[in-house]
Write an enzyme that holds these catalytic residues in place. Sequence first.
Site, mmCIF file in Angstrom:
data_model
loop_
_atom_site.group_PDB
_atom_site.id
_atom_site.type_symbol
_atom_site.label_atom_id
_atom_site.label_comp_id
_atom_site.label_asym_id
_atom_site.label_seq_id
_atom_site.Cartn_x
_atom_site.Cartn_y
_atom_site.Cartn_z
ATOM 1 C CG ASP A 184 11.100 34.996 -12.151
ATOM 2 O OD1 ASP A 184 10.766 35.495 -11.064
ATOM 3 O OD2 ASP A 184 11.256 35.666 -13.178
ATOM 4 N NE ARG A 235 15.434 30.798 -15.621
ATOM 5 C CZ ARG A 235 15.831 32.024 -15.906
ATOM 6 N NH1 ARG A 235 15.535 33.009 -15.103
ATOM 7 N NH2 ARG A 235 16.516 32.283 -17.008
ATOM 8 C CG ASP A 246 9.006 42.348 -27.997
ATOM 9 O OD1 ASP A 246 9.611 41.782 -27.066
ATOM 10 O OD2 ASP A 246 9.305 43.488 -28.401
ATOM 11 N N GLY A 258 8.244 31.695 -17.203
ATOM 12 C CA GLY A 258 8.888 30.901 -18.259
ATOM 13 C C GLY A 258 9.807 31.716 -19.147
ATOM 14 C CE LYS A 302 17.460 38.458 -20.926
ATOM 15 N NZ LYS A 302 17.962 38.712 -19.574
ATOM 16 N NE ARG A 351 13.775 39.481 -22.366
ATOM 17 C CZ ARG A 351 14.193 40.713 -22.237
ATOM 18 N NH1 ARG A 351 14.427 41.438 -23.291
ATOM 19 N NH2 ARG A 351 14.390 41.227 -21.050
ATOM 20 C CG ASP A 406 17.107 36.150 -15.906
ATOM 21 O OD1 ASP A 406 17.787 35.585 -16.778
ATOM 22 O OD2 ASP A 406 15.905 35.909 -15.729
HETATM 23 P P1 AMP Z 1 12.554 39.297 -15.804
HETATM 24 O O1 AMP Z 1 11.984 40.062 -14.670
HETATM 25 O O2 AMP Z 1 13.279 40.123 -16.829
HETATM 26 O O3 AMP Z 1 13.391 38.157 -15.350
HETATM 27 O O4 AMP Z 1 11.329 38.700 -16.645
HETATM 28 C C1 AMP Z 1 10.201 38.134 -16.066
HETATM 29 C C2 AMP Z 1 9.485 37.337 -17.098
HETATM 30 O O5 AMP Z 1 9.125 38.142 -18.218
HETATM 31 C C3 AMP Z 1 10.237 36.159 -17.680
HETATM 32 O O6 AMP Z 1 9.322 35.130 -17.859
HETATM 33 C C4 AMP Z 1 10.739 36.689 -18.988
HETATM 34 O O7 AMP Z 1 10.995 35.668 -19.926
HETATM 35 C C5 AMP Z 1 9.592 37.578 -19.416
HETATM 36 N N1 AMP Z 1 9.999 38.629 -20.343
HETATM 37 C C6 AMP Z 1 10.729 39.734 -20.075
HETATM 38 N N2 AMP Z 1 10.895 40.468 -21.178
HETATM 39 C C7 AMP Z 1 10.254 39.833 -22.192
HETATM 40 C C8 AMP Z 1 10.062 40.082 -23.600
HETATM 41 N N3 AMP Z 1 10.541 41.159 -24.193
HETATM 42 N N4 AMP Z 1 9.356 39.170 -24.288
HETATM 43 C C9 AMP Z 1 8.840 38.082 -23.706
HETATM 44 N N5 AMP Z 1 8.980 37.793 -22.410
HETATM 45 C C10 AMP Z 1 9.685 38.648 -21.659
HETATM 46 MG MG MG Z 2 14.087 36.544 -15.474
#
Ligand code: AMP
Ligand code: MG
Length: 535
Positions: free
Chosen positions: A277, A202, A137, A102, A125, A105, A287
């Site tokens: 995702d 997605r 966070d 989900g 973002k 952030r 992303d």
């Molecule tokens: P990503 O691999 O960067 O696409 O992230 C995978 C998942 O981790 C997604 O659900 C993002 O929203 C979550 N995510 C990544 N960084 C953070 C963050 N700093 N705070 C909260 N959720 C995060």
């Molecule tokens: Mg992502």
Amino acid sequence: MKNSLNFENHFVEQLPADAVQDVFPRQVANACYSFVTPNKTAKPSLVCVSDDMAKIFNLSDTDQQSDEFKYLFSGNLIFDDMQPYAMCYGGHQFGNWAGQLGDGRAINLGEVIDQFGTRQTLQLKGAGLTPYSRTADGLAVLRSSIREFLCSEAMFYLGVPTTRALSLILTGDKVMRDMFYDGNTQLEQGAVVCRVSPSFIRFGSFQIHASRNETEIVKQLADFSIRNNFPHLTEPDVEAYGIEIYEQWFDEICQSTVKLMVDWMRVGFVHGVMNTDNMSILGQTIDYGPYGWLEGYEPGWTPNTTDVQSKRYCYGNQPQVAHWNLFQLGNAIASLVGRVEALETSLASFAEDYSELSQTMYADKLGLGEHHGAADQTFIDELFEMLQMTETDMTIFFRCLAKIKRSENYADYQLLEIIKPAYYQSKELDDSQNNCRIAIIKWLRKYLGRICYQKLADEKRIKKMNQANPKYILRNYLVQVAIDKANDGDYSEIEKLLEIMKKPYDEQNEYEAYAAKRPEWARNRAGCSMLSCSS
Ligand code: AMP
Ligand code: MG
């Protein structure tokens, strides 16, 4: 500014909401999204705006420099017609089902109809916690936000489908990060990028509901996607779609994903984290994390430090991984069609479509009038073998190749001089006994023969090649230089890169240095080649 931005909320109005209002990390069942409020931040300040993006929303220079702009696009100002929300999705990470992920952030502000009549979703973002933040966070740091901002725009100007970036704003808050995952945490500057896309749905958006047997929501989400982003598949007033509409919809997703892969391979882009995702239903690049650009041509190269062992998401694997991801999407939406034959047919044609489109793409990159089947394929395969014999910059190589003229009678050393700028170790090219040099000359002679044999005149071939082969790509070290300066409060390099990347296929001789090989100091420097997921 309010006059230019009228927010609409189709996603929120047409899809089921999370019944729980409190924001704390949890599983969110039976809902496509949760209402959330972006953080109030200490002191928002503007780093940069994509002028072209601002224009499509009729935001003037004065608007862009206003306080309202920085408060709005950092999440500090919410208009009455907005209903900010975070989306629920799941995904396969590195091949394993990871359950609910989900928008951890990302916070969607709502939809605005742009100058061209397209309904665009605006998303912040790094704007704070959501129910999907898990243990993290909800924030983003300046360095990764610069990387996302610049690459979204660079990809667009390269002609590669992508989400866009409107603005980059410092929040004024500090964020704790362990950049190298080695226990050395540091306080970094927090930032928010405003991303823009006609849809942030997605593959994983469908997967999460399918995994929970929420088949009615899978259908609602698919109907929403078709109604809003694939309207050509139906008549405007049709309420219930027949099976064939879902099949065509899936087929279009397969086709746009194939095209995306061909484009990534053409420009040497490596996404780095092709989890389901991170796959857009619109076939856009989405992303921007530890992405990178091939410098030395190497199919096994990955920019992601987390992936060095398995290399699952390396350059050469990308088309195959996209196919695997589409297969997962097919599984997730199978309940919509009952019989899966048509979905299987779309998946089965992926390989054929990829091979056909990539043949045309390589023919364009090489300036071949057309692709001559098996003979040209051997010739192209030999090229890629040759590019791996010694470290050869793919981008520079193709730009140099365009300079070879079929009317000239070249001596070996003259041919080599033309492509020399692409080589990281040129001494191999100077030794007449060197196997690598011998193979390069052999291939270049074949190439000369091939372009002499076709009717296409040099000028036309050069033009064609330079439209397929960018001169300027967003090399990681270039962005790192911009990040280093930005950390000292100087944003001029971000502006400069944005300007250069607007015309990646043009010569722009005044910026020649930005088209050169990666300098040796950047070979192993953090951020200049490989990156961690810390962002
Ligand atoms: P990503 O691999 O960067 O696409 O992230 C995978 C998942 O981790 C997604 O659900 C993002 O929203 C979550 N995510 C990544 N960084 C953070 C963050 N700093 N705070 C909260 N959720 C995060
Ligand atoms: Mg992502």
